[in-house]
Enzyme design. Structure first.
Site, PDB file in Angstrom:
ATOM      1  N   LYS A  11       0.824  -0.972   0.079  1.00  0.00           N
ATOM      2  CA  LYS A  11      -0.096   0.332   0.036  1.00  0.00           C
ATOM      3  C   LYS A  11       0.893   1.284   0.058  1.00  0.00           C
ATOM      4  O   LYS A  11       1.997   1.252   0.141  1.00  0.00           O
ATOM      5  CB  LYS A  11      -0.853  -0.185   1.198  1.00  0.00           C
ATOM      6  CG  LYS A  11      -2.024  -1.353   1.163  1.00  0.00           C
ATOM      7  CD  LYS A  11      -2.885  -1.162   2.418  1.00  0.00           C
ATOM      8  CE  LYS A  11      -3.869  -2.165   2.249  1.00  0.00           C
ATOM      9  NZ  LYS A  11      -4.808  -2.172   3.641  1.00  0.00           N
ATOM     10  N   TYR A  51     -12.511  -2.315  -3.436  1.00  0.00           N
ATOM     11  CA  TYR A  51     -12.859  -2.320  -1.884  1.00  0.00           C
ATOM     12  C   TYR A  51     -14.565  -2.320  -1.883  1.00  0.00           C
ATOM     13  O   TYR A  51     -14.986  -2.008  -0.868  1.00  0.00           O
ATOM     14  CB  TYR A  51     -12.498  -1.211  -1.013  1.00  0.00           C
ATOM     15  CG  TYR A  51     -11.011  -1.679  -0.596  1.00  0.00           C
ATOM     16  CD1 TYR A  51     -10.830  -2.954   0.054  1.00  0.00           C
ATOM     17  CD2 TYR A  51      -9.928  -0.493  -0.758  1.00  0.00           C
ATOM     18  CE1 TYR A  51      -9.444  -2.787   0.582  1.00  0.00           C
ATOM     19  CE2 TYR A  51      -9.091  -0.655  -0.314  1.00  0.00           C
ATOM     20  CZ  TYR A  51      -8.380  -2.066   0.481  1.00  0.00           C
ATOM     21  OH  TYR A  51      -7.134  -1.987   0.866  1.00  0.00           O
ATOM     22  N   HIS A 117      -1.960  -5.522   1.204  1.00  0.00           N
ATOM     23  CA  HIS A 117      -3.116  -5.815   1.136  1.00  0.00           C
ATOM     24  C   HIS A 117      -3.019  -7.299   0.694  1.00  0.00           C
ATOM     25  O   HIS A 117      -2.188  -7.582  -0.250  1.00  0.00           O
ATOM     26  CB  HIS A 117      -4.032  -5.286   0.130  1.00  0.00           C
ATOM     27  CG  HIS A 117      -5.143  -5.935  -0.477  1.00  0.00           C
ATOM     28  ND1 HIS A 117      -6.445  -6.120   0.135  1.00  0.00           N
ATOM     29  CD2 HIS A 117      -5.261  -6.678  -1.611  1.00  0.00           C
ATOM     30  CE1 HIS A 117      -7.140  -6.728  -0.631  1.00  0.00           C
ATOM     31  NE2 HIS A 117      -6.444  -7.282  -1.642  1.00  0.00           N
TER      32      HIS A 117
HETATM   33  P1  IDP Z   1      -7.870  -7.203   5.418  1.00  0.00           P
HETATM   34  O1  IDP Z   1      -6.947  -6.199   4.603  1.00  0.00           O
HETATM   35  O2  IDP Z   1      -7.214  -7.633   6.396  1.00  0.00           O
HETATM   36  O3  IDP Z   1      -8.485  -7.969   4.287  1.00  0.00           O
HETATM   37  P2  IDP Z   1     -10.504  -5.787   5.535  1.00  0.00           P
HETATM   38  O4  IDP Z   1     -11.599  -5.716   6.581  1.00  0.00           O
HETATM   39  O5  IDP Z   1     -10.882  -6.469   4.312  1.00  0.00           O
HETATM   40  O6  IDP Z   1      -9.171  -5.994   6.149  1.00  0.00           O
HETATM   41  O7  IDP Z   1     -10.410  -4.123   5.487  1.00  0.00           O
HETATM   42  C1  IDP Z   1      -9.646  -3.551   4.359  1.00  0.00           C
HETATM   43  C2  IDP Z   1      -8.752  -2.579   4.768  1.00  0.00           C
HETATM   44  O8  IDP Z   1      -9.589  -1.286   5.190  1.00  0.00           O
HETATM   45  C3  IDP Z   1      -7.880  -3.027   5.798  1.00  0.00           C
HETATM   46  O9  IDP Z   1      -6.628  -3.395   5.729  1.00  0.00           O
HETATM   47  C4  IDP Z   1      -7.620  -1.529   6.633  1.00  0.00           C
HETATM   48  O10 IDP Z   1      -6.448  -0.776   5.978  1.00  0.00           O
HETATM   49  C5  IDP Z   1      -8.829  -0.800   6.361  1.00  0.00           C
HETATM   50  N1  IDP Z   1      -9.777  -0.892   7.493  1.00  0.00           N
HETATM   51  C6  IDP Z   1     -10.544  -1.922   7.767  1.00  0.00           C
HETATM   52  N2  IDP Z   1     -11.311  -1.690   8.969  1.00  0.00           N
HETATM   53  C7  IDP Z   1     -10.836  -0.591   9.199  1.00  0.00           C
HETATM   54  C8  IDP Z   1     -11.518   0.589  10.332  1.00  0.00           C
HETATM   55  O11 IDP Z   1     -12.390   0.051  11.163  1.00  0.00           O
HETATM   56  N3  IDP Z   1     -10.943   1.764  10.446  1.00  0.00           N
HETATM   57  C9  IDP Z   1     -10.051   2.046   9.508  1.00  0.00           C
HETATM   58  N4  IDP Z   1      -9.747   1.507   8.508  1.00  0.00           N
HETATM   59  C10 IDP Z   1     -10.047   0.190   8.209  1.00  0.00           C
HETATM   60 MG    MG Z   2     -10.133  -7.741   2.873  1.00  0.00          MG
END
Ligand code: IDP
Ligand code: MG
Length: 151
Positions: A11, A51, A117
């Site tokens: 990222k 996303y 990611h």
């Molecule tokens: P992941 O990247 O582990 O798959 P996801 O739940 O898919 O996690 O969320 C995508 C990205 O969004 C996360 O990597 C993180 O950078 C961001 N993110 C997720 N939840 C939050 C939050 O509650 N606050 C701020 N950023 C978040």
């Molecule tokens: Mg994810």
């Protein structure tokens, strides 16, 4: 053994901090095979597609601003159980909860600046790879060390 393909992003925080090589190196040395690689900047449209599951979430505007704020590295990795291997090597979403030794634990402290990611399922892997790479940009190649990585 199921061969899978998965999308990895270093990222914009990882790129700004000079961590591209270290992040990719950890995945390479695990035994995953690199089949695609590019430096690029996401635009809003791609962020919305990538996303899609998060577009309605309260944190999405901040996530979109961050992910489009500068260059990132998109990498395609292939291998047996590639999705789970990358997810384990990445660590939990919040670096605070990530196991020490994982990328997010070793390089990050903040949920919204978690460096990497990785696709969360083989289906997501295929969907996301199609967003970031033309099929002609993914290279099929034979690796001579395969027998030293897989039994
Ligand atoms: P992941 O990247 O582990 O798959 P996801 O739940 O898919 O996690 O969320 C995508 C990205 O969004 C996360 O990597 C993180 O950078 C961001 N993110 C997720 N939840 C939050 C939050 O509650 N606050 C701020 N950023 C978040
Ligand atoms: Mg994810």
């Amino acid at each position: 053994m199921s061969t899978e393909r998965t999308l990895v992003l270093v990222k914009p925080d990882g790129v700004q901090r000079g961590l591209i090589g270290q992040v990719l190196s950890r995945l390479e040395r695990r035994g995953l095979k690199l089949i695609g690689l590019k430096l690029m900047q996401m635009d809003e449209a791609l962020a919305n597609q990538h996303y899609a599951e998060h577009v309605e979430k309260p944190f999405f505007p901040g996530l979109r601003d961050f992910i489009t704020s500068g260059p990132l590295v998109a990498a395609a990795f292939e291998g047996a159980n590639a999705v789970q291997l990358v997810r384990n090597t990445m660590g939990a979403t919040n670096p605070l909860d990530a196991t020490p030794g994982s990328i997010r634990a070793d390089f990050g402290v903040d949920l919204g600046r978690n460096v990497i990611h990785g696709s969360d399922s083989p289906e997501s892997g295929e969907r996301e790879l199609a967003l970031f790479f033309e099929s002609s940009e993914l290279v099929s190649w034979d690796r001579d060390v395969e027998g030293w990585i897989y039994e």
